[in-house]
Design a protein around this motif. Sequence first.
Motif, mmCIF file in Angstrom:
data_model
loop_
_atom_site.group_PDB
_atom_site.id
_atom_site.type_symbol
_atom_site.label_atom_id
_atom_site.label_comp_id
_atom_site.label_asym_id
_atom_site.label_seq_id
_atom_site.Cartn_x
_atom_site.Cartn_y
_atom_site.Cartn_z
ATOM 1 N N TYR A 54 1.240 -1.395 0.150
ATOM 2 C CA TYR A 54 0.604 0.200 -0.272
ATOM 3 C C TYR A 54 1.110 1.469 0.513
ATOM 4 N N CYS A 70 -2.425 7.042 -2.583
ATOM 5 C CA CYS A 70 -3.678 6.803 -2.654
ATOM 6 C C CYS A 70 -4.944 7.466 -2.834
ATOM 7 N N ILE A 71 -6.339 7.451 -3.702
ATOM 8 C CA ILE A 71 -6.565 8.303 -3.663
ATOM 9 C C ILE A 71 -8.558 8.975 -3.289
ATOM 10 N N LEU A 72 -7.817 8.182 -2.104
ATOM 11 C CA LEU A 72 -9.382 8.148 -1.062
ATOM 12 C C LEU A 72 -10.606 7.325 -1.810
ATOM 13 N N CYS A 73 -11.043 6.199 -2.908
ATOM 14 C CA CYS A 73 -11.926 6.376 -3.043
ATOM 15 C C CYS A 73 -12.473 5.151 -2.241
ATOM 16 N N GLY A 74 -11.780 4.025 -1.651
ATOM 17 C CA GLY A 74 -12.596 3.466 -1.042
ATOM 18 C C GLY A 74 -13.235 2.848 -1.928
ATOM 19 N N ARG A 75 -12.864 2.164 -2.644
ATOM 20 C CA ARG A 75 -13.378 1.103 -3.063
ATOM 21 C C ARG A 75 -12.797 -0.054 -2.185
ATOM 22 N N CYS A 76 -11.504 -0.306 -1.607
ATOM 23 C CA CYS A 76 -11.562 -1.166 -1.409
ATOM 24 C C CYS A 76 -11.227 -1.547 -0.356
ATOM 25 N N ILE A 111 -11.688 4.188 6.239
ATOM 26 C CA ILE A 111 -10.575 5.218 6.129
ATOM 27 C C ILE A 111 -10.349 5.942 7.436
ATOM 28 N N VAL A 164 -5.567 4.904 4.370
ATOM 29 C CA VAL A 164 -6.332 3.456 4.273
ATOM 30 C C VAL A 164 -6.092 2.908 5.160
ATOM 31 N N CYS A 190 -8.706 -2.052 -6.821
ATOM 32 C CA CYS A 190 -7.846 -0.604 -6.674
ATOM 33 C C CYS A 190 -7.901 0.374 -8.029
ATOM 34 N N PRO A 191 -8.429 1.156 -8.335
ATOM 35 C CA PRO A 191 -8.686 2.113 -9.419
ATOM 36 C C PRO A 191 -7.205 2.576 -9.729
ATOM 37 N N CYS A 192 -5.917 2.431 -9.360
ATOM 38 C CA CYS A 192 -4.534 3.298 -10.023
ATOM 39 C C CYS A 192 -3.737 2.221 -9.526
ATOM 40 N N ALA A 203 -2.498 2.472 -6.235
ATOM 41 C CA ALA A 203 -2.366 2.882 -4.676
ATOM 42 C C ALA A 203 -1.652 1.635 -3.257
ATOM 43 N N LEU A 204 -2.222 -0.106 -4.311
ATOM 44 C CA LEU A 204 -3.163 -1.433 -3.648
ATOM 45 C C LEU A 204 -1.732 -1.724 -4.636
HETATM 46 S S1 SF4 Z 1 -9.147 1.190 -3.926
HETATM 47 FE FE1 SF4 Z 1 -6.948 2.450 -3.531
HETATM 48 S S2 SF4 Z 1 -6.920 4.411 -3.947
HETATM 49 FE FE2 SF4 Z 1 -8.449 3.947 -3.791
HETATM 50 S S3 SF4 Z 1 -8.919 4.230 -1.332
HETATM 51 FE FE3 SF4 Z 1 -8.081 2.208 -1.604
HETATM 52 S S4 SF4 Z 1 -6.017 1.673 -1.454
HETATM 53 FE FE4 SF4 Z 1 -6.495 4.362 -2.334
#
Ligand code: SF4
Length: 991
Positions: free
Chosen positions: A150, A155-161, A176, A185, A208-210, A212-213
């Motif tokens: 991680y 991390c864009i804090l999208c919260g998908r994870c 979060i 996260v 994760c859309p980028c 970050a993970l």
């Molecule tokens: S899915 Fe990825 S970008 Fe989105 S909050 Fe989780 S770690 Fe961050």
Amino acid sequence: MLRFPSECPDRMPISVNGKRLEVESGERLIDVLNRSNTAVPQVCYHPQLGPIQTCDTCMVEVDGKLARACGTLVSDGMQVVTASPRAGAAQREAFDRILGNHLLYCTVCDNNNGNCTVHNTTAILRVEHQEIPYSPKPYSVDLSNPFYRYDPDQCILCGRCVEACQNLQVNETLSINWEDPHPRVQWDGGAPIGESSCVSCGHCVTVCPCNALMEKSMLGEAGFFTSLPKAAIDGMIDVVKGIEPEVGYGAILELSEIESAMRQGQVKRTKTVCTYCGVGCSYDIWTKGRHILKVEPEHGPANGVSTCVKGKFGWDYVNSPDRLTKPLIREGEKFREATWDEALNLVARRFAEIKAEDGPDSLAFVSSSKCTNEESYLMQKLARAVIGTNNMDNCSRYCQAPATTGLFRTVGYGGDSGSIADMEQAALVVIIGANAAENHPVLATRVKRAHKLRGQKLIVSDLRKNEMAERADVFLRPRPGTDLYWISAVTKYIFDNGLAKQSFLDRWVNGVAEYRESLAPFTLELASQRCGLPMETLTTVARMIAEAQSMCVLWAMGVTQHVMGSDTSTAISNLLLVTGNYMRPGTGAYPLRGHNNVQGASDHGAMPAFFPGYQKVDDAEIRAKFEKAWKVTLPAKPGLDNHLMIDGIHDGRVKAMYVFGEEMSMVDSNANYVSAALAKLDFFVMQEIFFTDTCRYADVILPASPSLEKEGTFTSTERRIQRLHQAMEPLGDSRPDWRIVQDIANRLGAGWSYKNPKEIYQEIAPLTPLMAGVTYERLEGYKSLQWPVAEDGTDQPLLYSTKFNFPDGKARLFPVPWSEPSNQQDAEYDLHLNNGRLLEHFHEGNMTYRSEGIKAKTPCTFVEVSPELATERGIQTGSWVQLTSPYGKVRAQAVVTARVQGKELYMPMNSVEEPVNRVTSSYTDKVTHTPAYKETSVHLAVLGEKGENPLPRTNSRFGHPTPQKGVEVERKWKRQDYSQPGNELVQIKTR
Ligand code: SF4
Ligand code: SF4
Ligand code: SF4
Ligand code: FES
């Protein structure tokens, strides 16, 4: 946040950018826009997760007001504008905030593979420069998990994870800290990942859309420049940052897109099916040569984006230096390498000699539940058509045969009566003797989330307080081997209290009166005494079952591996019939299949009494059909099963054996007895990917290829047939099993000429009514079929939708008497030993121990001891103990845990050095000869030494999950520094 689809299909019109669209009531606006190809950015939305509403990039005008398209349900006459200046500005403002959290260095990023949501949204919105400058977060990268990392700075804090972990996997590890000045996260509220409750299922990484993970196996491997030293990469990032104000993101993205396109030449994406458990997860596996970059689930009909640690990260065994790559021939106590010709000629010669000397029934064949349907088909064809014996079996004998018998007796098909989707939508799920969260993890997630989000009720009956038991509304802990009693007593109570579904029984079920009479001994009082369960609990269970609108019963080895395993399975199906829980969505019987293809191996004839499709070998008409097709005379008498083969070796009837992909010397019950038998064989051929313990007894060892190196099909617990494709060439001189079996058959004069598994299936389908319509074309890509499959390709996700599988279309209640468990405790063997798998390992661990990450989390087996027994015997976690039964001894370290109680012990089977089956017996289920693994009594001796906890601190069971509703975006919206985009117009520059 996750919503279940509306059940009301009313259609209505809405207007999108002035165009009329027909939509269904209850649909999400974003789904409608995506379906109609209306471009709207959407960073946090994922259809399998539902609306999270954290990113605000999907802002559109709805009836004149800005609204998030993902969080809006359509309504009659709704007017939607997606591309107005106001909506566009809101979308860009929202995305600008995202870029404040994320540095765009795509060309040197391992996630630049064409599917990065952040990259693609930058392009869709034609972003040239950002207003809010990027600012890193005050946290370091977390590398403490063996499989993924991680990076808070990306991390864009999208919260998908978080949504995936909380509400799809339902491990409830991620959250979060929205109230913090610098949200990030968190794992277990702030622990290092590697010391948290994270089970490494990989859901979070997958969604994760980028970058970050990310999977560690991707880092420095996926891109052309990403393996450069960090200093060089940092230098390149500085250059990009330096030129961005001048050239804009457009030019920079173009460069990265060229690099991304170039990657396609070196990265191969292959659809495959998981080779571990019977859930049947399918996914793309990304490879660069033989390097496995990652597993990417998305379209799997059984799993969607879900996996468990084994399927997502457990593939190292494929490239293990321990792989067998050359045939081996025994010379005295040693083996020497041989050519394929030499090895195959020897096998064919010895098989022919033994057949000539002792007859075809002196040979026995065991197919692998890890191998493909086509390979099991060829193995049974070799046994029957080439050698002339029905001595043919597979490891369903060790686990699922009793469940199949219970279903054959009552409803007619030996398979799950519905799909995982049915388990998810049931009002009540009952799990009996199955540790689904560890043994069928992805399937368990669907039950966990229905229970968490939709109020599904859950009853669990188990000796051990496993995760599903922790979550259950009612947890029963019956005495070992007494499930039949309480199930029958609950059924009797339902009859006696007028709660049976009489209309269903009248219309669909035979034998009601006789069955009801047979229940006379099963009173609640006696059940309470025998099972050690309070009367009130039994009454509660009966009432819950009778009142549930729909019920699925899931069971596994805790039921089947007993001397009365077939009868208990029958009792379960009887209960489902009495309560009318067949023939509807959300109902039915679900024996959870263990291996990835244990269902398929049986379906395709690797059984002593059946040709493919459960067609009886002693039926003259059926036999004549196969004789005509195969142009041979076939044996009429059912052959020996696994268990009888071992007896047959001991008493001299069986002289030779051919086994592939089956660790018989360890997974068979009473392992010492089995090993002694294998050592007695005149000639023993093993076909394997590693030199396993069983190989020690072989005369010839043939190196085979695992699933990633071949084509074929697997059939999962849902009766779902799926194709797997070849991701890489066989390692060294190893070969796919189907080729090896064909080579042996041809040396024995068979004259087979299959060029590929597709041709094998073209032979299977016309011979097998159950699979009549199965073709490779119908299984293209992620398409699947759930048997029975009619000739026109129609399959049956829900069995028995119009009738049961008996000539009159009616089910049969089948009376089952009570029988005592074998091998009960006495003064000498005073403890009951239970056994099973662990989440991280598959069985003895031949494949999973080759993964360093898995090995680090669970390095060895152990014995769970209850706190009360530990106090009584002076045992501590880490104490070495020896378990002795009349059949053998094992040594392991103790783990003191309340998961077990009283005089119950539990030992996971993941050990090659100390396999639990050294102490299990040769007692079997009376009908199927499935070993009574779960009926084992032992004596425990505390050995002198005490070591460390055999489970390292990094094992997920020591974590502290943080359950919450989901992402809890409302907490973000309450922040002082948050305002909905579009309220203050920010001018973001675009191309
Ligand atoms: S899915 Fe990825 S970008 Fe989105 S909050 Fe989780 S770690 Fe961050
Ligand atoms: S359990 Fe671990 S790997 Fe799985 S989703 Fe949660 S945090 Fe991610
Ligand atoms: S749940 Fe089973 S099929 Fe799915 S990834 Fe895990 S082991 Fe593989
Ligand atoms: S996609 Fe709708 S808020 Fe993120």
